[in-house]
Design a protein around this motif. Sequence first.
Motif, PDB file in Angstrom:
ATOM      1  N   ILE A  32       5.717  34.903  26.189  1.00  0.00           N
ATOM      2  CA  ILE A  32       5.658  36.118  26.999  1.00  0.00           C
ATOM      3  C   ILE A  32       4.972  37.247  26.226  1.00  0.00           C
ATOM      4  O   ILE A  32       4.191  38.014  26.781  1.00  0.00           O
ATOM      5  CB  ILE A  32       7.079  36.554  27.413  1.00  0.00           C
ATOM      6  CG1 ILE A  32       7.655  35.558  28.429  1.00  0.00           C
ATOM      7  CG2 ILE A  32       7.076  37.954  28.004  1.00  0.00           C
ATOM      8  CD1 ILE A  32       9.114  35.802  28.738  1.00  0.00           C
ATOM      9  N   THR A  33       5.269  37.315  24.933  1.00  0.00           N
ATOM     10  CA  THR A  33       4.731  38.405  24.111  1.00  0.00           C
ATOM     11  C   THR A  33       3.244  38.223  23.818  1.00  0.00           C
ATOM     12  O   THR A  33       2.459  39.174  23.909  1.00  0.00           O
ATOM     13  CB  THR A  33       5.505  38.506  22.785  1.00  0.00           C
ATOM     14  OG1 THR A  33       6.907  38.658  23.058  1.00  0.00           O
ATOM     15  CG2 THR A  33       5.020  39.688  21.961  1.00  0.00           C
ATOM     16  N   THR A  34       2.846  36.995  23.462  1.00  0.00           N
ATOM     17  CA  THR A  34       1.466  36.759  23.017  1.00  0.00           C
ATOM     18  C   THR A  34       0.542  36.312  24.137  1.00  0.00           C
ATOM     19  O   THR A  34      -0.684  36.502  24.029  1.00  0.00           O
ATOM     20  CB  THR A  34       1.444  35.684  21.917  1.00  0.00           C
ATOM     21  OG1 THR A  34       1.870  34.414  22.471  1.00  0.00           O
ATOM     22  CG2 THR A  34       2.361  36.058  20.752  1.00  0.00           C
ATOM     23  N   ARG A  35       1.081  35.702  25.197  1.00  0.00           N
ATOM     24  CA  ARG A  35       0.287  35.111  26.287  1.00  0.00           C
ATOM     25  C   ARG A  35      -0.697  34.073  25.744  1.00  0.00           C
ATOM     26  O   ARG A  35      -1.751  33.821  26.361  1.00  0.00           O
ATOM     27  CB  ARG A  35      -0.497  36.187  27.049  1.00  0.00           C
ATOM     28  CG  ARG A  35       0.289  37.418  27.448  1.00  0.00           C
ATOM     29  CD  ARG A  35       1.191  37.164  28.627  1.00  0.00           C
ATOM     30  NE  ARG A  35       1.904  38.372  29.018  1.00  0.00           N
ATOM     31  CZ  ARG A  35       1.455  39.234  29.941  1.00  0.00           C
ATOM     32  NH1 ARG A  35       0.303  39.031  30.546  1.00  0.00           N
ATOM     33  NH2 ARG A  35       2.175  40.307  30.252  1.00  0.00           N
ATOM     34  N   LEU A 240      11.922  41.337  27.763  1.00  0.00           N
ATOM     35  CA  LEU A 240      10.465  41.274  27.684  1.00  0.00           C
ATOM     36  C   LEU A 240       9.853  40.836  29.013  1.00  0.00           C
ATOM     37  O   LEU A 240       8.782  41.329  29.404  1.00  0.00           O
ATOM     38  CB  LEU A 240      10.045  40.309  26.566  1.00  0.00           C
ATOM     39  CG  LEU A 240      10.319  40.776  25.139  1.00  0.00           C
ATOM     40  CD1 LEU A 240      10.005  39.662  24.146  1.00  0.00           C
ATOM     41  CD2 LEU A 240       9.500  42.023  24.814  1.00  0.00           C
ATOM     42  N   ARG A 242      11.011  41.438  31.988  1.00  0.00           N
ATOM     43  CA  ARG A 242      11.042  42.578  32.910  1.00  0.00           C
ATOM     44  C   ARG A 242      10.050  43.648  32.481  1.00  0.00           C
ATOM     45  O   ARG A 242       9.381  44.262  33.323  1.00  0.00           O
ATOM     46  CB  ARG A 242      12.451  43.155  32.969  1.00  0.00           C
ATOM     47  CG  ARG A 242      12.579  44.406  33.828  1.00  0.00           C
ATOM     48  CD  ARG A 242      14.025  44.765  34.080  1.00  0.00           C
ATOM     49  NE  ARG A 242      14.713  43.744  34.869  1.00  0.00           N
ATOM     50  CZ  ARG A 242      15.951  43.871  35.346  1.00  0.00           C
ATOM     51  NH1 ARG A 242      16.640  44.982  35.082  1.00  0.00           N
ATOM     52  NH2 ARG A 242      16.500  42.903  36.040  1.00  0.00           N
ATOM     53  N   LEU A 243       9.957  43.879  31.156  1.00  0.00           N
ATOM     54  CA  LEU A 243       9.063  44.920  30.657  1.00  0.00           C
ATOM     55  C   LEU A 243       7.601  44.565  30.913  1.00  0.00           C
ATOM     56  O   LEU A 243       6.807  45.431  31.350  1.00  0.00           O
ATOM     57  CB  LEU A 243       9.302  45.122  29.155  1.00  0.00           C
ATOM     58  CG  LEU A 243       8.404  46.139  28.446  1.00  0.00           C
ATOM     59  CD1 LEU A 243       8.705  47.550  28.965  1.00  0.00           C
ATOM     60  CD2 LEU A 243       8.605  46.071  26.940  1.00  0.00           C
ATOM     61  N   LEU A 244       7.235  43.313  30.641  1.00  0.00           N
ATOM     62  CA  LEU A 244       5.840  42.891  30.762  1.00  0.00           C
ATOM     63  C   LEU A 244       5.521  42.264  32.117  1.00  0.00           C
ATOM     64  O   LEU A 244       4.381  41.845  32.347  1.00  0.00           O
ATOM     65  CB  LEU A 244       5.507  41.905  29.636  1.00  0.00           C
ATOM     66  CG  LEU A 244       5.706  42.445  28.212  1.00  0.00           C
ATOM     67  CD1 LEU A 244       5.433  41.366  27.173  1.00  0.00           C
ATOM     68  CD2 LEU A 244       4.793  43.648  27.974  1.00  0.00           C
ATOM     69  N   LYS A 245       6.562  42.145  32.956  1.00  0.00           N
ATOM     70  CA  LYS A 245       6.387  41.618  34.320  1.00  0.00           C
ATOM     71  C   LYS A 245       5.807  40.204  34.334  1.00  0.00           C
ATOM     72  O   LYS A 245       4.922  39.875  35.147  1.00  0.00           O
ATOM     73  CB  LYS A 245       5.526  42.555  35.149  1.00  0.00           C
ATOM     74  CG  LYS A 245       6.149  43.927  35.386  1.00  0.00           C
ATOM     75  CD  LYS A 245       5.275  44.804  36.218  1.00  0.00           C
ATOM     76  CE  LYS A 245       5.911  46.123  36.625  1.00  0.00           C
ATOM     77  NZ  LYS A 245       6.937  46.663  35.789  1.00  0.00           N
ATOM     78  N   ASP A 247       7.290  35.971  33.297  1.00  0.00           N
ATOM     79  CA  ASP A 247       8.409  35.187  32.796  1.00  0.00           C
ATOM     80  C   ASP A 247       7.989  33.730  32.653  1.00  0.00           C
ATOM     81  O   ASP A 247       7.029  33.271  33.285  1.00  0.00           O
ATOM     82  CB  ASP A 247       9.622  35.301  33.731  1.00  0.00           C
ATOM     83  CG  ASP A 247      10.924  34.920  33.038  1.00  0.00           C
ATOM     84  OD1 ASP A 247      10.876  34.573  31.850  1.00  0.00           O
ATOM     85  OD2 ASP A 247      11.990  34.988  33.683  1.00  0.00           O
TER      86      ASP A 247
END
Length: 249
Positions: A32-35, A240, A242-245, A247
């Motif tokens: 989720i963080t790095t994609r 994360l 929810r923050l980055l939309k 999952d």
Amino acid sequence: MLTGLLWFLLSLVPLVFLQRLLHREIQAVFLITTRHPGLTVGLFSMIFFPGVLLHELSHFLVARLLGVRTGGFSLLPQVLPDGRLILGYVETARTDVVRDSLIGVAPLIAGGLFVAYASIYKLNLLLLWQTLQNGQADLFFGALKALPTVNDFPLWFYLTFVVSSTMLPSASDRHAWTPLAVWVGVILALALFAGAGPWMLAYVTPPLNNFLQSVALLFGLSAGVHALLILPTFLIHKFLARLLKVDIQ
């Protein structure tokens, strides 16, 4: 009776379940963080590097001690065509089932010894386990609250986690266990047929039961370490997402 076998199973099943669940949550956080799947694999492997090193090194050393030829040695993660992720490997020549089984079980022995030392003597997790077994809720939560005050707690907790999370033998490590189990079963059946049952019940069952209880304690402590990390990792995952939309299921 083999009460140790019951405790062994009751501790192994949660450990395997919690290990897989936590690994999935950690990978979800990174993805989720790095994609980026490749970067996710790299970060995931870095976290578990000490455990992977001990796992593969134990394979290598036991193989050499037993006179088994070794080949390639890698600590770099690889994604297999079927989607499985391997964090490292050691190539060893196939030999007899006894030596193959010993090489396969080496990470569990080496990792188990380290986890036992770190969790019992450095983190005092045995107290947590005993209070949990005895149903002493107040003592359990008191000991849990005092856990971070242990000397060098972050280091020993991290090492206990990564080693206990990588010590279980893989499917390839267990390839010789089935034929070995068949041979042991045949020998056991012949011994029982020859009338050795009472002798085995008196002299073999007690030490075997104690051994299984010791392994169950080790697995229980390892499962406890994983359980402590499940909730915070899950909450980070959902925060994360929810923050980055985005999952990962």
